[in-house]
Design a protein around this motif. Structure first.
Motif, PDB file in Angstrom:
ATOM      1  N   ALA A 145       1.141  25.203 -27.615  1.00  0.00           N
ATOM      2  CA  ALA A 145       1.681  26.229 -26.607  1.00  0.00           C
ATOM      3  C   ALA A 145       2.215  25.727 -25.510  1.00  0.00           C
ATOM      4  CB  ALA A 145       0.600  27.391 -26.491  1.00  0.00           C
ATOM      5  N   ALA A 146       1.509  25.006 -24.770  1.00  0.00           N
ATOM      6  CA  ALA A 146       1.637  24.467 -23.404  1.00  0.00           C
ATOM      7  C   ALA A 146       2.765  23.694 -23.480  1.00  0.00           C
ATOM      8  CB  ALA A 146       0.594  23.665 -22.995  1.00  0.00           C
ATOM      9  N   GLU A 167       9.205  24.276 -22.335  1.00  0.00           N
ATOM     10  CA  GLU A 167      10.417  24.228 -22.882  1.00  0.00           C
ATOM     11  C   GLU A 167      11.240  25.532 -22.727  1.00  0.00           C
ATOM     12  OE1 GLU A 167      10.940  23.043 -27.121  1.00  0.00           O
ATOM     13  OE2 GLU A 167       9.734  21.388 -26.316  1.00  0.00           O
ATOM     14  N   ALA A 168      10.649  26.656 -23.184  1.00  0.00           N
ATOM     15  CA  ALA A 168      11.276  27.774 -23.455  1.00  0.00           C
ATOM     16  C   ALA A 168      11.715  28.305 -21.936  1.00  0.00           C
ATOM     17  CB  ALA A 168      10.248  28.728 -24.077  1.00  0.00           C
ATOM     18  N   ASP A 169      10.836  28.205 -20.883  1.00  0.00           N
ATOM     19  CA  ASP A 169      11.070  28.528 -19.730  1.00  0.00           C
ATOM     20  C   ASP A 169      12.632  27.945 -19.024  1.00  0.00           C
ATOM     21  OD1 ASP A 169       8.854  29.743 -19.621  1.00  0.00           O
ATOM     22  OD2 ASP A 169       7.661  28.471 -18.056  1.00  0.00           O
ATOM     23  N   VAL A 190       5.291  23.920 -25.445  1.00  0.00           N
ATOM     24  CA  VAL A 190       6.452  24.678 -25.755  1.00  0.00           C
ATOM     25  C   VAL A 190       6.793  25.590 -24.806  1.00  0.00           C
ATOM     26  CG1 VAL A 190       7.084  26.459 -27.312  1.00  0.00           C
ATOM     27  CG2 VAL A 190       5.843  24.491 -28.306  1.00  0.00           C
ATOM     28  N   SER A 191       5.899  26.087 -24.129  1.00  0.00           N
ATOM     29  CA  SER A 191       6.165  27.194 -23.121  1.00  0.00           C
ATOM     30  C   SER A 191       7.171  26.750 -22.012  1.00  0.00           C
ATOM     31  CB  SER A 191       4.800  27.902 -22.634  1.00  0.00           C
ATOM     32  OG  SER A 191       4.560  27.340 -21.284  1.00  0.00           O
TER      33      SER A 191
END
Lengths: 314, 456, 262
Positions: free
Chosen positions: A12-13, A18-20, A15-16
């Motif tokens: 999660a860490a 990245e998504a931001d 990826v989050s």
């Protein structure tokens, strides 16, 4: 498609992050999302900010909540707080309460999470026992705890039975032990959440990393300290944030178990707001206390979030 | 995360509404004096069964008026009642307690002076207990001043002890009349591993009872004078009262951990399960003199198969040793108010009249032994009431009821919520040794002044 | 996590866990024991005999179900938007929402009451459902956003290339893939809605609309306080929640582990 199991390809860490920021660079432009978040904003932000605005207005009044034509007193309700010893006592209790309940919940929750991942017998049952308090309403449990901590309650009975009769005491009837009792109840109630989140986060730790550490000769405690604990930082920060907000809002347990007593020993911001607003009808002052509480809660949440991000590193 | 109640802001809401809502009293009355539906909200009677028994008796005379009773716990009373009354869909009839609640709810209550005159005639004031009228009338010089907000149904009086008859008999003890005798009784009971006196000292109401009784032993009437501002809370008599209060803790009369106890349920359950010999309760406790209520109470406290024991009333000891008998004091327990927004006023009036002024209604109240009926001359019918041990109980209980009729000293109706908070702070800070009686009295005086009491 | 190879080590760990568990189990034992004290099963019968008990139970179910549906729909949409769609000032909106976590219920009552009466919602289920949902959404979005973040972007991009719009992406990707975190949202929302005492107390006044949390009131009065029946009603009230937790436990844990809160 429906049958696929939880995707755990990315942690999660990473990826989050990245998504931001990275969406646009890596693919076609994303479709607009505002309409999707609108219902949530209308429901929560609309309703709740309206409430805050209303309370902000009331906090400038000297009002008993009934009389027509309340008097406008500007910031008087706020300056009054500075000289109110009960307010400061409530602040001290709230701060102490947050630090201690957070530390104990973290330690106990983490310990349980580690133990439940260690091939314990009956782990399924243990898990349920730790989590069940989360679903029980404090209003429902309050009479149980009043009973349990009474001078002739179950706790003292057990202490006497196992030969520790000297430790038996009126737990909620003395200023020295009342606050610890409130803390115990809160820890009892919320460790389940800490445990479940740590337990869940641990399943995300790559087993090969642990294996590698073992091959390098790291013992269990060493692994816990230098591999597991750092991996859980995100969860810990989130829990600290929720804990701080929860501590500031604490009302039900002290109100129902000790009514803030004896002699204000368990007065919290939450109970003090209630006391001022309902039984004493100092509605304006109660509103001012609420606003202070909101501001402090927000600052705490921001500070913790910020600290967490900073130290996460890249 | 800790999601749960603070009832607070209900207050604001309603007031906002009350302020801007305006009075549309043109609502048509759907009921007549003998038919309709009446919704009644109360915190007392504390069990629906008792309320329904009253309603059943009422329906024998008025079968076409349907009364629905909704029990709301006293701690939720303000939070629940305010919005309901303000919304216009609330109860037609609601309980009213003397003191702070009269101020809070007077604008929602019809003036009942005319109802009283209709029911009892022009001289109605002489026919009911005076304490019931004064406590339920809105203070002159305020908005709605002089309004009789509710008809008193019954009164309660305090300033006395109840003893566990079995325990006193077993250890051959008699009711203490002085502080030394009280200490002696406690010594004997403690040697026999029986609790002596139990009090819920965490709550202001019951601390006030004990303090007022001590004060009445130190100097009769001083407490009421301090309450109205005719004497200061720093008066030497009040300081002495607080010092004696402290002595009750130091000498082991008060049970261990008393400041963490609530009178209900903690102290009450402990006394009714026979763990203690004495408790500070008032005339409302008379109901537990009966076999029926005592048995139910034992089972409610979680004891199965326990044998009911007789409880016996006793005067509060002369703890100051000044030779004063400690006078009792009391208030209306509750009155019934009629909502200004009721759509069934005629039926509601019939119900209130029946409960508060009729012979049958008042007899039903008397026989419950919870309240002393409001109308003078109505007494419980002991031929129908089964006491646990009539031989030891009947005399003292009847004496108590007779004595109550002449009591005029108010119990809580003179005190505002702020002053009550100040009294609790004084009581607990002295009891826990955080303040001396002198300092606590000073703080109490300051609290009362801050709350707007003017002192002479 | 720990690897204990020796037998004594395992036994020691088991004992340690059990000792640590005692403080958690003890209050539960006290509660159940208290519920059976006095009249034993009679306490439970008395609770079930409270007039309208079935009605209260159904009301609580209706309210909890409605809150869950509302929170679920709103949360899934918002979390999808935050995680996978383009929003200018995304973090500002997100923090606006998160700030709502800090709000104590006290602050909501007054404004809600004023609005409820204006809109004619006072004394309807909506008066309870809307604020409960509003208070649950921020935490639920926090959980779910992280979960959806961890779904690979490629899935959504592939769908888009195939011509699916956001709506289809939501229905065919987000909804099925988020079942585990959906279970977590369901549990937390159920607990909050089912246990709530304040909103039903203040906003529902018809006896026909009362909820099950008000049942202990029948045994708590000013002058009598029936402990055993209060505890029995506590046990009965808790059963649906415990059943829900047990039956969703595995999905729940899976949801939290993929999303976890960070």
């Amino acid at each position: 498609m429906t049958g696929t199991s939880t995707p755990t390809l990315h942690r999660a860490a990473s990826v989050s992050d990245e998504a931001d920021g990275g969406g646009r660079r890596r693919g076609p432009r994303r479709p607009p999302g505002l309409p999707w978040i609108l219902p949530a904003l209308v429901l929560s932000v609309g309703l709740i900010y309206y409430g805050i605005g209303y309370t902000g207005y009331i906090s400038t009044l000297n009002w008993d909540g009934i009389s027509p034509g309340p008097e406008h007193v500007g910031a008087h309700n706020y300056t009054r707080m500075l000289h109110d010893p009960v307010f400061w006592a409530a602040v001290r209790h709230t701060a102490l309460f947050f630090v201690l309940t957070f530390v104990v919940q973290t330690l106990v929750g983490l310990t349980f999470a580690v133990l439940m991942h260690s091939k314990l017998k009956l782990a399924a049952i243990y898990k349920v026992i730790v989590f069940v308090p989360v679903v029980l309403a404090p209003a429902i449990m309050a009479p149980v705890f009043r009973h349990m901590f009474a001078p002739d309650g179950e706790l003292n009975a057990v202490l006497r039975h196992i030969g520790l009769g000297d430790l038996a005491q009126p737990w909620i009837g003395q200023t020295s032990t009342a606050l610890p009792v409130i803390m115990f109840i809160t820890i009892w109630e919320w460790t389940g959440v800490t445990f479940v989140l740590y337990y869940a986060a641990m399943t995300q730790i790559d087993p090969s990393v642990l294996e590698a550490a073992r091959i390098d000769g790291a013992g269990n405690l060493r692994t816990l300290r230098s591999i597991i604990w750092p991996e859980l930082r995100g969860t810990t920060v989130a829990l600290a944030m929720l804990g701080a907000i929860g501590a500031l809002k604490t009302f039900d347990v002290p109100y129902l178990v000790t009514i803030g007593g004896p002699n204000y020993a368990t007065e919290f911001l939450g109970t003090y707001i209630y006391r001022q607003t309902i039984p004493l009808s100092h509605v304006g002052y109660g509103a001012a206390l609420s606003i202070v509480l909101l501001v402090v809660a927000l600052l705490m949440a921001l500070a913790l979030q910020f600290a967490g991000r900073e130290r996460e590193g890249r | 995360m800790r999601l749960l109640p603070v009832f607070a802001a209900a207050t604001l809401a309603i007031s906002a509404l009350a302020a801007c809502g305006g009075n549309d009293s043109s609502e048509s009355d759907a009921s007549t004096a003998t038919s309709g539906t009446v919704n009644w909200w109360g915190w007392t009677p504390t069990d629906t069964a008792t309320a329904n028994a009253y309603i059943a008796a009422f329906n024998q005379k008025f079968p076409d008026i349907k009364v629905n009773y909704k029990l709301v716990n006293i701690s939720d009373w303000v939070a629940a009642l305010r919005p309901a009354l303000a919304s216009g869909n609330g109860p037609d009839v609601f309980d009213m307690q003397p003191g702070a609640y009269v101020t809070q709810f007077k604008s929602f209550a019809e003036d009942q002076t005319k109802l009283a005159e209709d029911a009892l005639g022009a001289g109605w004031k002489d026919k009911v207990a005076p304490i019931g009228i004064s406590g339920l009338t809105a203070t002159e010089s305020t908005q709605d001043g002089g309004k009789l907000t509710a008809m008193s149904v019954g009164s309660v009086y305090a300033g006395m002890l109840w003893l566990n008859g079995d325990i006193f008999k077993k250890y051959n003890l008699t009711a203490p009349t002085t502080l030394d005798e009280w200490k002696h009784v406690c010594q004997v009971l403690k040697q026999n591993k029986v609790g002596c006196f139990v009090q819920g000292a965490a709550q202001e109401g019951f601390d006030q009872d004990t303090l007022q009784s001590i004060a009445n032993s130190v100097q009769p009437g001083l407490w009421s004078k301090a309450s109205t501002g005719d004497a200061k809370w720093t008066d030497p008599g009040i300081v002495k009262t607080l010092a004696i209060w402290k002595d009750l803790f130091d000498s082991g009369i008060m049970q261990e951990g008393a400041v963490g106890y609530q009178q209900y349920p903690d102290a009450n359950n402990d006394f009714l399960t026979g763990k203690y010999g004495m408790i500070m309760m008032g005339t409302w406790y008379t109901q537990y003199a009966t076999t029926k209520a005592m048995t139910a109470a034992l089972s409610a406290a979680g004891v199965s198969g326990a044998k009911p024991f007789p409880i016996v009333p006793a005067a509060f000891p002369d703890v100051a040793g000044a030779g004063n008998t400690s006078e009792m004091y009391g208030d209306a327990d509750f009155g019934l108010a009629i909502s200004t927004k009721s759509k069934n006023k005629a039926a509601a009036e019939t119900f209130v009249k029946w409960m508060a002024t009729s012979a049958e209604g008042q007899q039903a109240i008397a026989d419950q032994l919870n309240d002393i009926p409001s109308v003078k001359g109505v007494e419980p019918d002991f031929t129908k009431i089964e006491l646990v041990d009539p031989a030891t109980q009947k005399g003292p209980v009847e004496d108590l009821i007779t004595k109550s009729g002449s009591i005029t000293e108010p119990r809580e109706s003179l005190l505002s919520a702020d002053v009550q908070t100040g009294i609790l702070a004084a009581a607990t800070s002295v009891a826990t040794g955080k303040s001396t009686p002198e300092d606590a009295a000073k703080a109490l005086q300051q609290a009362a002044e801050a709350a707007g009491v003017t002192f002479k | 996590m720990f690897e204990i190879r020796s037998r004594t080590g395992r036994i020691f760990l088991q004992i340690f866990a059990t000792v640590l568990l005692i403080p958690f189990a003890f209050p539960l034992v006290v509660m159940v024991k208290g519920a059976f004290a006095g009249e034993g099963l009679g306490n439970f019968q008395a609770v079930l005999r409270v007039p309208g008990f079935g009605r209260f139970f159904v009301n609580s179910l209706i309210i909890a179900a409605a809150v869950i549906v509302l929170v679920y729909v709103v949360t899934m949409m918002a979390a999808f938007g935050f995680a996978k769609l383009h929003i200018r000032f995304r973090e500002v909106y997100f923090w606006l929402l998160l700030a709502c976590l800090t709000l104590p219920e006290v602050v909501l009552l007054a404004p809600l009451f004023a609005t409820d009466t204006k809109l004619g919602l006072y004394d309807t289920y909506w008066a309870v459902i809307l604020p409960l949902a509003a208070l649950q959404v921020p935490f639920a979005v926090l959980l779910t956003r992280n979960f959806i973040n961890s779904l690979p972007d490629e899935l959504f991009e592939a769908a888009r290339v195939d011509g699916a719009n956001s709506y289809r992406g939501f229905i065919y990707l987000v909804i099925p893939l988020t079942r585990p975190i959906g279970a977590a949202v369901l549990i937390f929302t159920l607990v909050a809605a089912w246990n709530d005492y304040l909103f039903p107390l203040v906003f529902l006044q018809s006896p026909d609309l009362q909820t099950i949390t008000l049942v202990p009131q029948f045994f708590v009065g000013e002058f009598s306080n029936d402990q055993t029946k209060i505890l029995a009603s506590a046990v009965i009230t808790a059963i649906p929640e415990i059943v829900a937790y047990l039956s969703l436990q595995r999905l729940f844990e899976r949801g939290l582990s993929a999303g976890a809160i960070k």
